[in-house]
Design a protein around this motif. Structure first.
Motif, PDB file in Angstrom:
ATOM      1  N   ARG A 360       1.114  -1.396  -0.009  1.00  0.00           N
ATOM      2  CA  ARG A 360       0.102  -0.114  -0.016  1.00  0.00           C
ATOM      3  C   ARG A 360       0.731   1.288  -0.234  1.00  0.00           C
ATOM      4  O   ARG A 360       2.212   1.275   0.536  1.00  0.00           O
ATOM      5  CB  ARG A 360      -1.288   0.346   1.258  1.00  0.00           C
ATOM      6  CG  ARG A 360      -0.259  -0.360   2.562  1.00  0.00           C
ATOM      7  CD  ARG A 360      -0.734   0.224   3.382  1.00  0.00           C
ATOM      8  NE  ARG A 360      -1.429  -1.273   3.788  1.00  0.00           N
ATOM      9  CZ  ARG A 360      -1.112  -2.348   4.768  1.00  0.00           C
ATOM     10  NH1 ARG A 360       0.074  -1.956   5.624  1.00  0.00           N
ATOM     11  NH2 ARG A 360      -1.929  -3.995   4.452  1.00  0.00           N
ATOM     12  N   ARG A 361       0.469   2.697  -0.312  1.00  0.00           N
ATOM     13  CA  ARG A 361       0.907   3.754  -0.344  1.00  0.00           C
ATOM     14  C   ARG A 361      -0.118   4.617   0.743  1.00  0.00           C
ATOM     15  O   ARG A 361      -0.967   4.804   1.015  1.00  0.00           O
ATOM     16  CB  ARG A 361       0.692   4.684  -1.566  1.00  0.00           C
ATOM     17  CG  ARG A 361       1.453   3.648  -2.317  1.00  0.00           C
ATOM     18  CD  ARG A 361       2.620   4.092  -3.174  1.00  0.00           C
ATOM     19  NE  ARG A 361       3.041   6.023  -2.991  1.00  0.00           N
ATOM     20  CZ  ARG A 361       3.377   5.789  -4.075  1.00  0.00           C
ATOM     21  NH1 ARG A 361       2.757   5.773  -5.241  1.00  0.00           N
ATOM     22  NH2 ARG A 361       3.004   7.944  -4.517  1.00  0.00           N
ATOM     23  N   HIS A 362       1.311   5.102   1.528  1.00  0.00           N
ATOM     24  CA  HIS A 362       0.727   6.399   2.313  1.00  0.00           C
ATOM     25  C   HIS A 362       1.627   7.607   1.759  1.00  0.00           C
ATOM     26  O   HIS A 362       2.883   7.806   2.473  1.00  0.00           O
ATOM     27  CB  HIS A 362       1.148   5.447   3.982  1.00  0.00           C
ATOM     28  CG  HIS A 362      -0.112   4.536   4.552  1.00  0.00           C
ATOM     29  ND1 HIS A 362      -0.915   4.927   4.351  1.00  0.00           N
ATOM     30  CD2 HIS A 362       1.466   3.452   4.597  1.00  0.00           C
ATOM     31  CE1 HIS A 362      -1.099   3.349   5.204  1.00  0.00           C
ATOM     32  NE2 HIS A 362      -0.556   3.193   4.910  1.00  0.00           N
ATOM     33  N   GLY A 363       0.689   8.112   1.202  1.00  0.00           N
ATOM     34  CA  GLY A 363       1.639   9.628   0.296  1.00  0.00           C
ATOM     35  C   GLY A 363       2.858   9.242  -0.334  1.00  0.00           C
ATOM     36  O   GLY A 363       2.648   8.363  -1.099  1.00  0.00           O
ATOM     37  N   ASP A 364       3.918   9.494  -0.042  1.00  0.00           N
ATOM     38  CA  ASP A 364       5.113   8.678  -0.396  1.00  0.00           C
ATOM     39  C   ASP A 364       6.409   7.923  -0.427  1.00  0.00           C
ATOM     40  O   ASP A 364       7.454   7.822  -0.579  1.00  0.00           O
ATOM     41  CB  ASP A 364       5.909  10.292  -1.607  1.00  0.00           C
ATOM     42  CG  ASP A 364       6.717  10.947  -0.106  1.00  0.00           C
ATOM     43  OD1 ASP A 364       6.149  10.400   1.295  1.00  0.00           O
ATOM     44  OD2 ASP A 364       7.483  11.563   0.385  1.00  0.00           O
ATOM     45  N   GLU A 365       5.412   7.360   1.310  1.00  0.00           N
ATOM     46  CA  GLU A 365       6.229   6.249   2.262  1.00  0.00           C
ATOM     47  C   GLU A 365       5.045   5.262   0.968  1.00  0.00           C
ATOM     48  O   GLU A 365       4.162   4.810   1.128  1.00  0.00           O
ATOM     49  CB  GLU A 365       5.775   6.865   2.707  1.00  0.00           C
ATOM     50  CG  GLU A 365       6.613   5.375   4.199  1.00  0.00           C
ATOM     51  CD  GLU A 365       6.893   5.499   5.390  1.00  0.00           C
ATOM     52  OE1 GLU A 365       7.710   6.653   5.830  1.00  0.00           O
ATOM     53  OE2 GLU A 365       6.254   4.881   6.198  1.00  0.00           O
ATOM     54  N   TYR A 366       6.427   3.843   1.027  1.00  0.00           N
ATOM     55  CA  TYR A 366       5.316   2.620   0.567  1.00  0.00           C
ATOM     56  C   TYR A 366       5.457   1.491   1.811  1.00  0.00           C
ATOM     57  O   TYR A 366       6.220   1.933   2.465  1.00  0.00           O
ATOM     58  CB  TYR A 366       6.267   1.578  -0.473  1.00  0.00           C
ATOM     59  CG  TYR A 366       6.341   2.776  -1.884  1.00  0.00           C
ATOM     60  CD1 TYR A 366       5.827   2.721  -2.718  1.00  0.00           C
ATOM     61  CD2 TYR A 366       7.582   3.658  -2.112  1.00  0.00           C
ATOM     62  CE1 TYR A 366       5.465   2.848  -4.310  1.00  0.00           C
ATOM     63  CE2 TYR A 366       7.799   3.987  -2.855  1.00  0.00           C
ATOM     64  CZ  TYR A 366       6.441   4.005  -4.397  1.00  0.00           C
ATOM     65  OH  TYR A 366       6.590   4.614  -5.465  1.00  0.00           O
ATOM     66  N   GLU A 367       4.716   0.631   1.594  1.00  0.00           N
ATOM     67  CA  GLU A 367       4.391  -0.425   2.610  1.00  0.00           C
ATOM     68  C   GLU A 367       4.702  -1.435   2.401  1.00  0.00           C
ATOM     69  O   GLU A 367       3.484  -1.684   1.591  1.00  0.00           O
ATOM     70  CB  GLU A 367       3.631   0.511   3.928  1.00  0.00           C
ATOM     71  CG  GLU A 367       3.743  -0.508   4.994  1.00  0.00           C
ATOM     72  CD  GLU A 367       2.410   0.000   6.117  1.00  0.00           C
ATOM     73  OE1 GLU A 367       2.108   0.915   6.878  1.00  0.00           O
ATOM     74  OE2 GLU A 367       1.065  -0.267   6.075  1.00  0.00           O
ATOM     75  N   CYS A 368       4.809  -2.493   2.974  1.00  0.00           N
ATOM     76  CA  CYS A 368       4.406  -3.694   2.483  1.00  0.00           C
ATOM     77  C   CYS A 368       4.654  -5.131   4.170  1.00  0.00           C
ATOM     78  O   CYS A 368       5.229  -4.582   4.295  1.00  0.00           O
ATOM     79  CB  CYS A 368       6.148  -4.453   1.849  1.00  0.00           C
ATOM     80  SG  CYS A 368       5.541  -5.525   0.861  1.00  0.00           S
ATOM     81  N   ASP A 369       2.704  -5.340   4.066  1.00  0.00           N
ATOM     82  CA  ASP A 369       2.966  -6.510   5.369  1.00  0.00           C
ATOM     83  C   ASP A 369       3.287  -7.394   4.570  1.00  0.00           C
ATOM     84  O   ASP A 369       3.092  -8.228   3.670  1.00  0.00           O
ATOM     85  CB  ASP A 369       1.858  -6.498   5.831  1.00  0.00           C
ATOM     86  CG  ASP A 369       1.512  -5.315   6.486  1.00  0.00           C
ATOM     87  OD1 ASP A 369       2.746  -4.524   7.498  1.00  0.00           O
ATOM     88  OD2 ASP A 369       0.515  -5.151   6.595  1.00  0.00           O
ATOM     89  N   LEU A 370       4.239  -8.338   5.330  1.00  0.00           N
ATOM     90  CA  LEU A 370       4.845  -9.986   4.866  1.00  0.00           C
ATOM     91  C   LEU A 370       4.157 -10.913   6.426  1.00  0.00           C
ATOM     92  O   LEU A 370       4.463 -10.872   6.635  1.00  0.00           O
ATOM     93  CB  LEU A 370       6.495 -10.007   4.587  1.00  0.00           C
ATOM     94  CG  LEU A 370       6.961  -9.010   4.032  1.00  0.00           C
ATOM     95  CD1 LEU A 370       8.477  -9.263   4.076  1.00  0.00           C
ATOM     96  CD2 LEU A 370       6.179  -8.799   2.664  1.00  0.00           C
TER      97      LEU A 370
END
Length: 500
Positions: A360-370
Motif C-alpha cells: 500500500r501507499r501512504h503519501g510518498d511512503e511505500y509499505e509492505c506487510d509480509l
C-alpha cells in the motif's frame, strides 16, 4: 416491478441504460432490435414506462419471459448466462471503455476507478443487488475490528446445472476464469458468461496485465489485477516490484497476493493475479509491537505487527531498497526451520514456507506487510497444521487466503440460516447433538450455554454473531506460524535476528 408486458420490461431496461449513460437515445432502435432478436419478438409497440425497479428486477422479468417461451431452460446457470448476454448489448467495446478510463485517469487515479467501478455496477458485471444480500458485521477483537461476512451473493449450484455440466463436452477456452480471453465470452454451464466484462489494460513490470473488479466483491471496490498470460502464481523477488507498480498507478488502493503454495494459497494458483481495492482492513491499522533495523537497508523501517498471524511490516520512501529488503526476508523465510515450534522449510524435498504480501501507499511512503505462511500437514491435521483447528470447522474450514489474512472472514452461506436457530438454542439451552442440521455446532454451543446462563431472546442472535467473530479471531491465531504466547514470540524474534 409491477406486473408488466415483455415490451415494458425491455423498454425499462433501455431507459435504464440511457439514464446510466451506457447508451444514448440515438442507440435505442438498434439496441431494441438486438433484444427483440434474443427474445424472438416479431412486433413492437413502444410502451409508456414511467418508473422501473432495479436492474435486477428488470432482468428477472425479461429472463422469466425467456424461460416461459422456452428460449432458455429454467436453471440458475441458464438465467445467469442469458441476463449477462442481455447486458453485453449495453456494454461498450474494449477500446471505448479503455479510452474513457484514460480520460478519467488524466484527472486522477481515483476519478478513473470511481468511474470504472460505477460502470461495472451499471453493466451488472459487479452484481450489486446480489452483493447486498451478504450479511456483514464487525467484531471487536484484541487486534482491532475484524470484518465478518456471510457470503450469500453467489448463486447456489442448481442440481439441473450440475447434471447438465456432467454430460457437457469439456472445453479449455478460456483456460481459467482469470484469463484475458474471458472478455466478452458467452459462457457455458461450467464457465460464467462475461459479455459485460471489459478489463482495463495495464503494464506491470514490463508485461501486459489486466485490471477488473470482482463480480461478487467482499469489500469496497474489490479488484483483481491479472497477468494477460496464463502462468502460475509465484512469490519471488519480482512480486514486490509488481505490487508497487500497481500502487504507483492506483495509490489509493491496497494490493496483495495470495501465497503460492496449496492450503495457504488462494483458490486459483494456476494464474498469476493479485487482489486489491479501496478498503482499510483491520491489519492495516494494527500497530507495530517490535521495531528492528535491517543491516544494509538504512531507509527501511521494519517491525513485527501486533496481529494474530505472523506479520512483518516494512516501509520506506526508497522503493528499490524496500523491494530488496522484502526479498531478503522472503529468501530467508523460504529456507528457515525451527523445529522447536514445528516450522519446517522442507520435508522430503517439498517446500512449505512462503509469504502473503500486501502493499500500500501512504503519501510518498511505500509499505509492505509480509505474512509468514507454512503449509505443512500431519496425519492428525491433513488440512494443515497452521490452519483452523478442526474444532473451528463448524464455522470456518476453508483455506485462509489473502482476504482472511487481512481480517475479513468469508463464511459459508449456510450460517445465514443457522444464526437464528443457534440463537433460539442459546435461549432454550437445546441439546443439538442429535440435530440433523446443527449437530456440528453442538460442542461449541455447550460451551456457550455454560458461558451465558441466562439469555434474553432479543440479544441471542447478537451473542451468536459476537461468538462467531471470536471463532474467526481464533482461526487467524491458528493460522499464525508463531503463536502469540511467550514461546512463539521468542521464536519469532529468532527469525528476526536472522534477517537483521
Amino acid at each position: 416491478m409491477a406486473e408488466t408486458t415483455i415490451e415494458t420490461a425491455v423498454q425499462a431496461l433501455i431507459d435504464y441504460a440511457v439514464a446510466k449513460s451506457l447508451i444514448t437515445e440515438d442507440d435505442e432502435i438498434c439496441v431494441r432490435n438486438y433484444l427483440m432478436d434474443m427474445l424472438k419478438l416479431e412486433k413492437w409497440e413502444k410502451p409508456s414506462v414511467k418508473e422501473y425497479g432495479s436492474v435486477d428486477e428488470i432482468l428477472d422479468e425479461i429472463v422469466d419471459f425467456a424461460v416461459e417461451k422456452e428460449i432458455i431452460p429454467q436453471s440458475n446457470a441458464w438465467r445467469d448466462l442469458f441476463d449477462t448476454r442481455i447486458m453485453g448489448v449495453f456494454t461498450g467495446m474494449p477500446h471505448e471503455v479503455n479510452a474513457r478510463f484514460k480520460e478519467k485517469y488524466a484527472k486522477s487515479p481515483k476519478a478513473a476507478t470511481d468511474w470504472y467501478y460505477a460502470y461495472s455496477e451499471d453493466t451488472n458485471y459487479v452484481r450489486k443487488g446480489r452483493i447486498a444480500k451478504d450479511i456483514r458485521w464487525k467484531y471487536d477483537s484484541e487486534y482491532g475490528q475484524l470484518d465478518i461476512t456471510i457470503n450469500r451473493s453467489k448463486p447456489e449450484k442448481d442440481p439441473r446445472d450440475i447434471a447438465a455440466a456432467r454430460n457437457a463436452a469439456k472445453v479449455s477456452y478460456p483456460a481459467c476464469m482469470l484469463c484475458m480471453e474471458n472478455t466478452g465470452f458467452a459462457g457455458t454451464l461450467t464457465h460464467p458468461a462475461r459479455q459485460n466484462l471489459r478489463p482495463i489494460p495495464m503494464t506491470i513490470h514490463g508485461d501486459k496485465w489486466g485490471f477488473q473488479y470482482s463480480p461478487y466483491g467482499y469489500y469496497n471496490e474489490h479488484c483483481i489485477v491479472f497477468n494477460s498470460e496464463h502462468i502460475p502464481m509465484k512469490i519471488d523477488a519480482e512480486v514486490f516490484g509488481k505490487l508497487f507498480d500497481i500502487t504507483d498507478m492506483l495509490p489509493h488502493y491496497f494490493v496483495g497476493s495470495n501465497a503460492d503454495l496449496p492450503i495457504v494459497g488462494g483458490s486459483i494458483l494456476s494464474h498469476e493475479h493479485f487482489q486489491g481495492g479501496h478498503y482499510t482492513f483491520a491489519m492495516e491499522n494494527a500497530p507495530i509491537e517490535y521495531e528492528f533495523a535491517m543491516s544494509g537497508f538504512d531507509s527501511v523501517k521494519a517491525g513485527i505487527v501486533k496481529w494474530p498471524m505472523s506479520v512483518i511490516r516494512l516501509s520506506g520512501k526508497d522503493r528499490a531498497e524496500l523491494e530488496r529488503a522484502c526479498d531478503k526476508i522472503l529468501v530467508a523465510w523460504r529456507a528457515y526451520s525451527d523445529e522447536s515450534v514445528g516450522i519446517y522449510a522442507f520435508t522430503d524435498g517439498v517446500p512449505h514456507n512462503t509469504i502473503t504480501p500486501i502493499a500500500r501507499r501512504h503519501g510518498d511512503e511505500y509499505e509492505c506487510d509480509l505474512v509468514l505462511r507454512n503449509n505443512i500437514t500431519s496425519e492428525e491435521r491433513p488440512l494443515g497444521i497452521f490452519h483452523p483447528n478442526p474444532s473451528l470447522h463448524h464455522i470456518k474450514k476453508e483455506n485462509i487466503g489473502l482476504i482472511e489474512v487481512m481480517g475479513l472472514a468469508v463464511l459459508p452461506a449456510r450460517l445465514a440460516n443457522e444464526i437464528k436457530a443457534l440463537g433460539d438454542a442459546l435461549v432454550n439451552k437445546t441439546d443439538l447433538s442429535g440435530d440433523e442440521k446443527l449437530s456440528g455446532h453442538a460442542q461449541w454451543m455447550n460451551e456457550l450455554y455454560a458461558k451465558y446462563t441466562a439469555v434474553n431472546a432479543d440479544d441471542a442472535e447478537n451473542i451468536i454473531k459476537r461468538e462467531i467473530g471470536a471463532v474467526f479471531e481464533q482461526v487467524l491465531l491458528d493460522a499464525g506460524v508463531y503463536k502469540r504466547n511467550d514461546e512463539g514470540k521468542a521464536a519469532f524474534l529468532r527469525f528476526i535476528d536472522s534477517v537483521k
